[in-house]
Design a protein around this motif. Structure first.
Motif, PDB file in Angstrom:
ATOM      1  N   VAL A   1      -9.596  -7.038  -1.401  1.00 13.25           N
ATOM      2  CA  VAL A   1      -9.502  -6.702  -2.111  1.00 13.25           C
ATOM      3  C   VAL A   1     -10.214  -7.122  -2.984  1.00 13.25           C
ATOM      4  O   VAL A   1     -10.065  -8.178  -4.051  1.00 13.25           O
ATOM      5  N   GLU A   2     -11.539  -5.966  -3.627  1.00 11.96           N
ATOM      6  CA  GLU A   2     -12.416  -7.168  -4.175  1.00 11.96           C
ATOM      7  C   GLU A   2     -13.690  -8.286  -3.701  1.00 11.96           C
ATOM      8  O   GLU A   2     -13.887  -9.046  -4.290  1.00 11.96           O
ATOM      9  N   GLY A   3     -13.660  -8.354  -2.401  1.00 15.62           N
ATOM     10  CA  GLY A   3     -14.269  -9.478  -1.509  1.00 15.62           C
ATOM     11  C   GLY A   3     -13.048 -10.490  -1.498  1.00 15.62           C
ATOM     12  O   GLY A   3     -13.026 -11.172  -0.537  1.00 15.62           O
ATOM     13  N   GLU A   4     -11.558 -10.313  -1.456  1.00 18.38           N
ATOM     14  CA  GLU A   4     -10.530 -11.348  -1.581  1.00 18.38           C
ATOM     15  C   GLU A   4      -9.497 -10.471  -0.323  1.00 18.38           C
ATOM     16  O   GLU A   4      -8.988  -9.354  -1.204  1.00 18.38           O
ATOM     17  N   VAL A   5      -8.415 -11.562   0.270  1.00 16.65           N
ATOM     18  CA  VAL A   5      -8.262 -10.991   1.265  1.00 16.65           C
ATOM     19  C   VAL A   5      -6.844 -11.243   1.197  1.00 16.65           C
ATOM     20  O   VAL A   5      -6.584 -12.523   0.619  1.00 16.65           O
ATOM     21  N   LEU A   6      -5.823  -9.787   1.266  1.00 22.17           N
ATOM     22  CA  LEU A   6      -4.699 -10.536   1.316  1.00 22.17           C
ATOM     23  C   LEU A   6      -3.557  -9.686   1.839  1.00 22.17           C
ATOM     24  O   LEU A   6      -4.248  -9.165   2.601  1.00 22.17           O
ATOM     25  N   THR A   7      -2.703 -10.637   1.607  1.00 21.55           N
ATOM     26  CA  THR A   7      -1.624  -9.896   3.202  1.00 21.55           C
ATOM     27  C   THR A   7      -0.982  -8.269   2.128  1.00 21.55           C
ATOM     28  O   THR A   7      -0.684  -8.991   0.968  1.00 21.55           O
ATOM     29  N   ALA A   8      -0.586  -8.043   3.381  1.00 18.33           N
ATOM     30  CA  ALA A   8      -0.346  -6.062   2.591  1.00 18.33           C
ATOM     31  C   ALA A   8       0.922  -5.788   3.610  1.00 18.33           C
ATOM     32  O   ALA A   8       0.464  -6.122   4.902  1.00 18.33           O
ATOM     33  N   ARG A   9       1.196  -4.763   3.181  1.00 21.97           N
ATOM     34  CA  ARG A   9       2.066  -3.770   4.093  1.00 21.97           C
ATOM     35  C   ARG A   9       2.213  -2.410   3.494  1.00 21.97           C
ATOM     36  O   ARG A   9       1.852  -2.655   2.312  1.00 21.97           O
ATOM     37  N   VAL A  10       2.253  -1.908   4.118  1.00 19.06           N
ATOM     38  CA  VAL A  10       2.147   0.020   4.240  1.00 19.06           C
ATOM     39  C   VAL A  10       3.704  -0.067   3.186  1.00 19.06           C
ATOM     40  O   VAL A  10       3.942  -0.085   4.876  1.00 19.06           O
ATOM     41  N   GLY A  11       4.026  -0.150   2.976  1.00 16.49           N
ATOM     42  CA  GLY A  11       5.478   0.690   2.307  1.00 16.49           C
ATOM     43  C   GLY A  11       5.703   1.826   2.804  1.00 16.49           C
ATOM     44  O   GLY A  11       4.667   2.937   3.142  1.00 16.49           O
ATOM     45  N   GLN A  12       7.072   2.486   2.502  1.00 15.98           N
ATOM     46  CA  GLN A  12       7.456   3.121   2.656  1.00 15.98           C
ATOM     47  C   GLN A  12       7.625   4.412   1.239  1.00 15.98           C
ATOM     48  O   GLN A  12       7.472   4.060   1.005  1.00 15.98           O
ATOM     49  N   PRO A  13       7.704   5.568   1.802  1.00 15.13           N
ATOM     50  CA  PRO A  13       7.804   6.559   0.518  1.00 15.13           C
ATOM     51  C   PRO A  13       9.119   6.012  -0.357  1.00 15.13           C
ATOM     52  O   PRO A  13      10.504   5.744   0.146  1.00 15.13           O
ATOM     53  N   GLN A  14       8.504   6.263  -1.564  1.00 15.72           N
ATOM     54  CA  GLN A  14       9.315   5.584  -3.343  1.00 15.72           C
ATOM     55  C   GLN A  14       9.373   6.726  -3.228  1.00 15.72           C
ATOM     56  O   GLN A  14       8.452   7.897  -3.191  1.00 15.72           O
ATOM     57  N   PRO A  15      10.261   6.955  -4.190  1.00 16.53           N
ATOM     58  CA  PRO A  15      10.602   8.384  -5.326  1.00 16.53           C
ATOM     59  C   PRO A  15       9.688   8.778  -6.383  1.00 16.53           C
ATOM     60  O   PRO A  15       8.399   7.543  -7.273  1.00 16.53           O
ATOM     61  N   GLU A  16       9.307   9.757  -6.245  1.00 17.55           N
ATOM     62  CA  GLU A  16       7.883  10.418  -6.910  1.00 17.55           C
ATOM     63  C   GLU A  16       7.524   9.123  -7.893  1.00 17.55           C
ATOM     64  O   GLU A  16       7.376   8.944  -8.849  1.00 17.55           O
ATOM     65  N   ALA A  17       9.330   9.432  -8.983  1.00 15.31           N
ATOM     66  CA  ALA A  17       9.258   8.564 -10.441  1.00 15.31           C
ATOM     67  C   ALA A  17       8.455   7.712 -10.484  1.00 15.31           C
ATOM     68  O   ALA A  17       7.999   7.176 -11.121  1.00 15.31           O
ATOM     69  N   PHE A  18       8.777   6.818  -9.763  1.00 12.16           N
ATOM     70  CA  PHE A  18       7.853   4.961  -9.640  1.00 12.16           C
ATOM     71  C   PHE A  18       6.719   5.611  -9.676  1.00 12.16           C
ATOM     72  O   PHE A  18       5.103   4.133  -9.667  1.00 12.16           O
TER      73      PHE A  18
ATOM     74  N   PRO B   1       2.242   2.832   9.103  1.00  9.41           N
ATOM     75  CA  PRO B   1       2.976   1.360   8.834  1.00  9.41           C
ATOM     76  C   PRO B   1       3.036   0.226   9.229  1.00  9.41           C
ATOM     77  O   PRO B   1       2.337  -0.201  10.387  1.00  9.41           O
ATOM     78  N   GLY B   2       3.147  -0.965   8.456  1.00  5.38           N
ATOM     79  CA  GLY B   2       3.254  -2.043   8.722  1.00  5.38           C
ATOM     80  C   GLY B   2       2.435  -3.061   8.215  1.00  5.38           C
ATOM     81  O   GLY B   2       1.839  -3.003   7.370  1.00  5.38           O
ATOM     82  N   ASP B   3       3.043  -4.116   8.657  1.00  2.00           N
ATOM     83  CA  ASP B   3       1.804  -5.417   7.633  1.00  2.00           C
ATOM     84  C   ASP B   3       0.324  -5.038   8.280  1.00  2.00           C
ATOM     85  O   ASP B   3      -0.214  -5.339   9.719  1.00  2.00           O
ATOM     86  N   ILE B   4      -0.444  -5.193   7.070  1.00  2.00           N
ATOM     87  CA  ILE B   4      -1.891  -5.100   7.248  1.00  2.00           C
ATOM     88  C   ILE B   4      -2.802  -6.337   6.306  1.00  2.00           C
ATOM     89  O   ILE B   4      -1.341  -7.120   5.676  1.00  2.00           O
ATOM     90  N   THR B   5      -3.885  -7.043   6.709  1.00  2.00           N
ATOM     91  CA  THR B   5      -5.145  -8.072   5.608  1.00  2.00           C
ATOM     92  C   THR B   5      -5.300  -6.660   4.996  1.00  2.00           C
ATOM     93  O   THR B   5      -5.558  -5.783   5.696  1.00  2.00           O
ATOM     94  N   LEU B   6      -5.394  -6.999   3.891  1.00  2.00           N
ATOM     95  CA  LEU B   6      -6.163  -6.206   2.657  1.00  2.00           C
ATOM     96  C   LEU B   6      -7.795  -6.582   2.069  1.00  2.00           C
ATOM     97  O   LEU B   6      -7.333  -8.688   1.585  1.00  2.00           O
TER      98      LEU B   6
ATOM     99  N   VAL C   1       0.683  -1.290  -0.151  1.00  2.68           N
ATOM    100  CA  VAL C   1      -0.296  -0.035  -0.135  1.00  2.68           C
ATOM    101  C   VAL C   1       0.661   1.489   0.430  1.00  2.68           C
ATOM    102  O   VAL C   1       1.617   1.431   0.186  1.00  2.68           O
ATOM    103  N   GLY C   2       1.037   2.038  -1.120  1.00  4.08           N
ATOM    104  CA  GLY C   2       1.182   3.704  -0.769  1.00  4.08           C
ATOM    105  C   GLY C   2       1.243   3.967  -0.176  1.00  4.08           C
ATOM    106  O   GLY C   2       0.053   4.519   0.660  1.00  4.08           O
ATOM    107  N   SER C   3       2.579   4.722   0.394  1.00  3.62           N
ATOM    108  CA  SER C   3       2.940   5.079   1.822  1.00  3.62           C
ATOM    109  C   SER C   3       1.585   6.636   1.770  1.00  3.62           C
ATOM    110  O   SER C   3       1.653   7.059   3.180  1.00  3.62           O
ATOM    111  N   SER C   4       1.246   7.267   0.912  1.00  2.00           N
ATOM    112  CA  SER C   4       0.231   8.161   0.883  1.00  2.00           C
ATOM    113  C   SER C   4      -1.173   8.154   0.947  1.00  2.00           C
ATOM    114  O   SER C   4      -1.409   8.904   0.968  1.00  2.00           O
TER     115      SER C   4
END
Length: 344
Positions: free
Chosen positions: A148-165, A141-146, A133-136
């Protein structure tokens, strides 16, 4: 004392003259301490500022190359395999494809959240979780359960990435296995790499289909921040502080004419007097080196980006003041005792 001084007696006399907290020498001791600590403070400030500037530029996309079609009207595609392979180059920190997918509904974030397919070679967290998950996007921050469209995914809130990404305001997942081509390849170079040179090398390694592609920097820097840092005026501070210590030592020496005359009239040779004065200055230089080294060690702990070579700064200052003072003392003691006595 008449005649030649014993070596031990010279250094014992120098210790008493240089390090006793009396009116004149207290100034020299205080300045020596301040010079040492000033060196550490200057170096720490320089490197801390450089780190902050580089961090700010990195978040904008400094040293990030974007490979994409030169003409939007003539689409070109890049092989994802060749894009990811550039991450193996020595000059490249990470590289991979970024593929825009359909917006999706995420329970924790709401509807129409941008979804982006990203190569794990560009976003290594995708080797450990299904989504980043994007930092904005506002999650802690940390590991979470997301969900998405009813599907459960293991996820992580990421660190800020370069704007170019383009990942800070999106949910990133692995590029689908069925997708083998991309319209955009993102390459992040090492801090000291030449963007122009590496762009040409990387362009030659990418396998493309369709129109022409160009590998261009995301941020066009108007100046080289590392080159500017290397030519900063404060790099001369060790020599400048050494000259300041020399000037102070010379000024205090000029106020000791009667004392020098007393040494000479008591039978002390010019050679022994020069050694005595140089030993006094060496002790004061040692104070600068000691406090400067202590300050630099503390600064290294606070500013990890500082190089170990910073520990040499106090030594440069101390040696500059000591060598210069030796010449001052040599010429000062060539005057006759009678002239020295009249100058008091």
């Amino acid at each position: 004392m008449n005649g030649r001084w014993r070596t031990g007696a010279i250094f014992d006399e120098a210790r008493r003259n240089a390090l006793l907290w009396r009116s004149r020498q207290s100034i020299a001791i205080a300045v020596s301490i301040l010079l040492g600590l000033g060196l550490a403070l200057t170096s720490a400030s320089d490197w801390h500022t450089l780190s902050r500037n580089i961090e700010s530029l990195d978040l904008r996309g400094r040293n990030v190359l974007i490979a994409q079609a030169t003409d939007p009207a003539s689409p070109a595609e890049i092989s994802i395999a060749s894009c990811e392979a550039t991450s193996e180059l020595l000059a490249v920190e990470r590289a991979g494809a970024v593929v825009a997918l359909d917006s999706t509904n995420v329970t924790q974030l709401g509807p129409r959240v941008p979804l982006v397919g990203v190569s794990p070679s560009l976003l290594p967290e995708l080797d450990h979780v299904a989504a980043v998950v994007g930092s904005s996007l506002g999650l802690a921050p940390g590991d979470i359960t997301l969900v998405v469209e009813g599907e459960v995914l293991t996820a992580r809130v990421g660190q800020p990435q370069p704007e170019a990404f383009g990942l800070n305001s999106a949910v990133a997942v692995r590029v689908p296995f069925t997708t083998t081509w991309t319209r955009q390849c993102v390459i992040e170079l090492g801090d000291s790499e030449s963007v122009t040179r590496q762009a040409a090398l990387i362009s030659a390694q990418l396998r493309t289909d369709g129109g022409d592609i160009a590998v261009t920097p995301y941020v066009n820097e108007t100046f080289d921040i590392l080159q500017a840092f290397g030519s900063r005026p404060t790099r001369w501070v060790p020599l400048g502080f050494g000259l300041l210590g020399l000037i102070l030592g010379g000024a205090l020496l000029s106020m000791r004419s009667s004392e020098l005359a007393a040494y000479r009239l008591s039978g002390t040779s010019r050679r022994d007097l020069v050694i005595l004065l140089a030993a006094e200055q060496a002790l004061l230089a040692g104070v600068t080196v000691a406090f400067g080294s202590f300050g630099c060690v503390i600064a290294l702990l606070v500013v990890p980006t500082m190089p170990l070579t910073t520990l040499l700064w106090p030594w440069v200052t101390g040696l500059t003041s000591l060598v210069g003072f030796w010449f001052v003392a040599y010429f000062a003691t060539r005057r006759s005792p009678a002239v020295l006595a009249r100058d008091r």
